[in-house]
Design an enzyme around this catalytic site. Structure first.
Site, short mmCIF file in Angstrom:
data_model
loop_
_atom_site.label_atom_id
_atom_site.label_comp_id
_atom_site.label_asym_id
_atom_site.label_seq_id
_atom_site.Cartn_x
_atom_site.Cartn_y
_atom_site.Cartn_z
N GLU A 183 -12.86 8.97 -84.15
CA GLU A 183 -12.91 10.24 -83.16
C GLU A 183 -12.13 11.66 -84.02
O GLU A 183 -11.01 11.29 -84.48
CB GLU A 183 -12.16 10.00 -82.07
N CYS A 184 -12.79 12.57 -84.20
CA CYS A 184 -12.26 13.71 -84.94
C CYS A 184 -11.76 13.30 -86.18
O CYS A 184 -12.37 12.80 -87.20
CB CYS A 184 -11.17 14.56 -84.14
#
Length: 436
Positions: free
Chosen positions: A326-327
């Site tokens: 994530e990210c």
């Protein structure tokens, strides 16, 4: 279950000092022997770690845009055994989005209404005196259904300034719960994404104890405790784990995980196996899934690029079992990351993603996604809610898109995520699965 009495600390806008007020209040009440349950309204993944340090109890996000009612109920159950609940708002009290989400528009006022918590408004009175009462009166009357406990006046310059500000509040019938003198040493350190992480603070315990002493000297703790009210005792369920054993990257480069997600995984019996890419630790070879959360990999890109054991273990796992990022975790799974000085660092190469901080562009907001392909815990077609917050720019994203992604109003965004073999990644941090 009977709900503990609660309050929500909010403000007219960001930057008024509500986080330092929140931390000081949490610690002061805990020092008085109360079991204090902290919450955070909205999609912030930095503040809960500070709350935990101050209250000695895990803090959880409550998000009326992204979360269905059942999830909010499951999160509210985490306050079991608490004597008092203190929640921190985000942005201004009534700030939300245009389009309704799972249970609302995402404002702190909605959280307070849903949970039954009166609001304490922290007002920065710098540059004004009686005029601050007009602000407080407007916030009190904007939604008559919202319980309003009173105000804490922050950054007061002198006794005369306090007297004038109090005169205005008395005229408006606003309850003043405290007045904080102006002090330049009360601000928490910041960086480009806002506050530094709690684990990075040079002396967090001393800072929190200082906030608590400052609050104790300048606010009426008894009046604040008396203002707390119990709301509905909702019940529900936390998220289910995407695998039985999950190797979770955890260090200064990868630390942004929502507490309700990890608590749900653990409560359902999943085994969380932490590892540190910065310390050149490989993920557990017997883990069913490797999960790289967000954080600040751009600050540690050189170290990550050179840590051979971490990279080899990650690549080996991806040959046969799922890996998700994530990210910041998504960027670390990509081919390369370019830092703000323009230096290119080779990342894991499990996805073709190339990102750059050399030309910064702000990406902020809620995200709604419909999966084009499976990702850990969710099948094709699943609809997810999340939040995106970063400055990186995509230079290359050649793999198949993982999802159709839009903002809170449904407008498409280019950060669709990627999928290649067993590897998936998104720029948004997942909060919940949509139910409607």
């Amino acid at each position: 279950m009977t709900a503990a009495p609660g309050l929500l600390i909010s403000a007219p806008s960001s930057g008024t000092g509500k986080t330092t007020v929140m931390l000081g209040l949490l610690r002061a009440l805990a020092d008085d022997g109360l079991t204090v349950q902290p919450f955070k309204s909205g999609p912030d993944y930095i503040d809960p770690a500070f709350h935990r340090a101050a209250a000695h109890r895990p803090s959880f996000n409550i998000d009326t845009w992204a979360m269905p009612p059942a999830l909010i109920g499951g999160i509210s159950e985490q306050a079991g055994g608490a004597d008092i609940i203190i929640s921190e708002g985000s942005m201004g009290l009534f700030d939300g989005v245009a389009t309704k989400g799972e249970s609302g528009f995402g404002s702190s006022a909605e959280t307070a209404l849903k949970m039954g918590w009166p609001v304490i408004l922290v007002i920065d009175v710098g540059g004004q005196a009686q005029s601050a009462a007009a602000t407080a009166l407007g916030f009190q009357s904007y939604n008559p259904d919202l319980p309003f406990a009173g105000v804490i006046l922050n950054r007061c310059a002198s006794p005369r300034h306090e007297r004038l500000a109090r005169l205005g509040m008395d005229k408006a019938g606003i309850n003043v719960l405290g007045v904080l003198p102006r002090r330049g040493d009360l601000a928490l350190p910041e960086r480009h994404l806002g506050l530094i992480q709690a684990v990075e603070h040079p002396d967090l315990e001393q800072a929190i104890q200082g906030y608590a002493t400052f609050l104790r000297e300048n606010v009426d703790l008894d009046a604040i405790k008396a203002a707390a009210r119990a709301g509905a005792a909702d019940t529900g369920a936390l998220p289910k784990p995407p695998a039985q054993s999950i190797a979770l990257a955890q260090d200064a480069a990868f630390s942004f995980t929502y507490p309700h997600v990890l608590t749900g995984w653990r409560n359902a019996g999943a085994q969380i196996l932490p590892f540190s890419p910065l310390n050149d630790e490989a993920p557990a070879p017997d883990a069913d899934l490797v999960w790289l959360p967000g954080g600040y990999p751009e600050l540690h890109a050189g170290t990550l690029a050179n840590n051979a054991q971490y990279l080899a273990g990650l690549r080996k796992h991806a040959q046969t079992k799922p890996v998700h990022g994530e990210c910041g975790g998504y960027m670390a799974l990509g081919t390369a990351l370019i830092d703000k000085e323009g230096t290119r660092y080779e990342m894991a190469g499990l996805l073709g993603l190339v990102t750059s901080y050399e030309k910064r562009k702000f990406h902020l907001g809620y995200r709604q996604a419909t999966l084009h392909a499976p990702m850990p815990g969710f099948g094709t077609g699943a609809r997810l809610r999340g939040h995106e917050f970063h400055y990186s720019t995509i230079l290359e994203e050649p793999d198949a898109p993982l999802a159709q992604v839009g903002d809170a109003d449904g407008n498409p965004v280019p950060e669709t995520g990627s999928v290649r073999g067993n590897v998936t990644g998104t720029f948004f941090h997942m909060i919940a699965e949509a139910t409607t």
